[in-house]
Scaffold this active site. Sequence first.
Site, PDB file in Angstrom:
ATOM      1  N   CYS A 112       0.694  -0.799   0.009  1.00 16.46           N
ATOM      2  CA  CYS A 112       0.167  -0.221   0.228  1.00 16.46           C
ATOM      3  C   CYS A 112       0.809   1.157  -0.064  1.00 16.46           C
ATOM      4  O   CYS A 112       1.116   1.771  -1.407  1.00 16.46           O
ATOM      5  CB  CYS A 112      -1.203  -0.594   0.897  1.00 16.46           C
ATOM      6  N   HIS A 220      -3.672  -5.543   0.711  1.00 12.03           N
ATOM      7  CA  HIS A 220      -3.143  -5.568   1.945  1.00 12.03           C
ATOM      8  C   HIS A 220      -3.421  -6.909   1.992  1.00 12.03           C
ATOM      9  O   HIS A 220      -4.421  -8.121   2.409  1.00 12.03           O
ATOM     10  CB  HIS A 220      -4.121  -4.990   2.995  1.00 12.03           C
ATOM     11  N   GLU A 222      -0.979  -9.157   4.058  1.00 12.62           N
ATOM     12  CA  GLU A 222      -1.247  -9.337   5.697  1.00 12.62           C
ATOM     13  C   GLU A 222      -2.393  -9.229   6.250  1.00 12.62           C
ATOM     14  O   GLU A 222      -2.435 -10.313   7.396  1.00 12.62           O
ATOM     15  CB  GLU A 222      -0.313  -8.033   6.374  1.00 12.62           C
TER      16      GLU A 222
END
Length: 251
Positions: A112, A220, A222
């Site tokens: 990001c 994202h 994660e």
Amino acid sequence: MHKPLVWLPACHRHLDLSDPGGYTVLADRYAQCVTDLGLQPVLFPMAGAADVPDLLPAVDGVLLTGSPSNVEASRFGARPLDTDLLDPRRDALTMVLVRAAIRGGTPLFGVCRGLQEMNVALGGSLYQRVHGEQGLMDHREPQTDDLEAQFAQRHEVVLTPGSAFAQWAGGTRAQVNSLHGQGIRRLGEGLVAEGHAPDGLVEAVRVEHASAFAFGVQWHPEWHHARHPFYARTLEAFAQACREHSRRRSQ
Ligand SMILES: N[C@@H](CCC(=O)NCCCC(=O)O)C(=O)O
């Protein structure tokens, strides 16, 4: 064998506490993701660009995290918006760290804001308000406190056939989340776009000619990476690169 060390450049905030001083902050989900991969996240509080030559050789990877703050517009020749939340200390560090990691063969993954930092560090520019651009979608997260809603899958990305991203996705199309108001306008030198949103916005890049893992994504991975094979395989490839770097460093 020690866990490979992964540097996560922190953000800097003035928290509304009794202490008027600034704070060094990092969202736990990035550190937790690195830990889940069997790696050791590290912060270097107060580290600046001048510290990169000393600190970078001590780590096995760099993960540039997301952040609500924006890269300063002056770094890509634009005028700042009065709505910008800025983090000049992070910018000053990452602009140098990106180039040093690429040059030195330290695995680098931008997420990001991290993707945007890679792009600007390599001479590219950003749309400051993607949602205000003719023909581009609104890539911001929904205005809700519900994190599951904020990080829900939001749009498709089309991935370059034969690219590492297509390999990790198991095909040339994937769904991703989207929590950003800025986006890549002009690609930085040496970056290859390998993923695009339906409106054509660049969402994934590879550093051409990099000697080690060097990728960035606008989404994202994660977030709930164990639930999303595309995210998991991307992160595992980064982790593998960090382990290989660690082995070389210990020889
Ligand atoms: N501020 C930039 C980058 C957006 C970004 O990194 N979002 C992540 C927010 C959640 C987090 O803190 O991880 C932009 O708006 O494009």
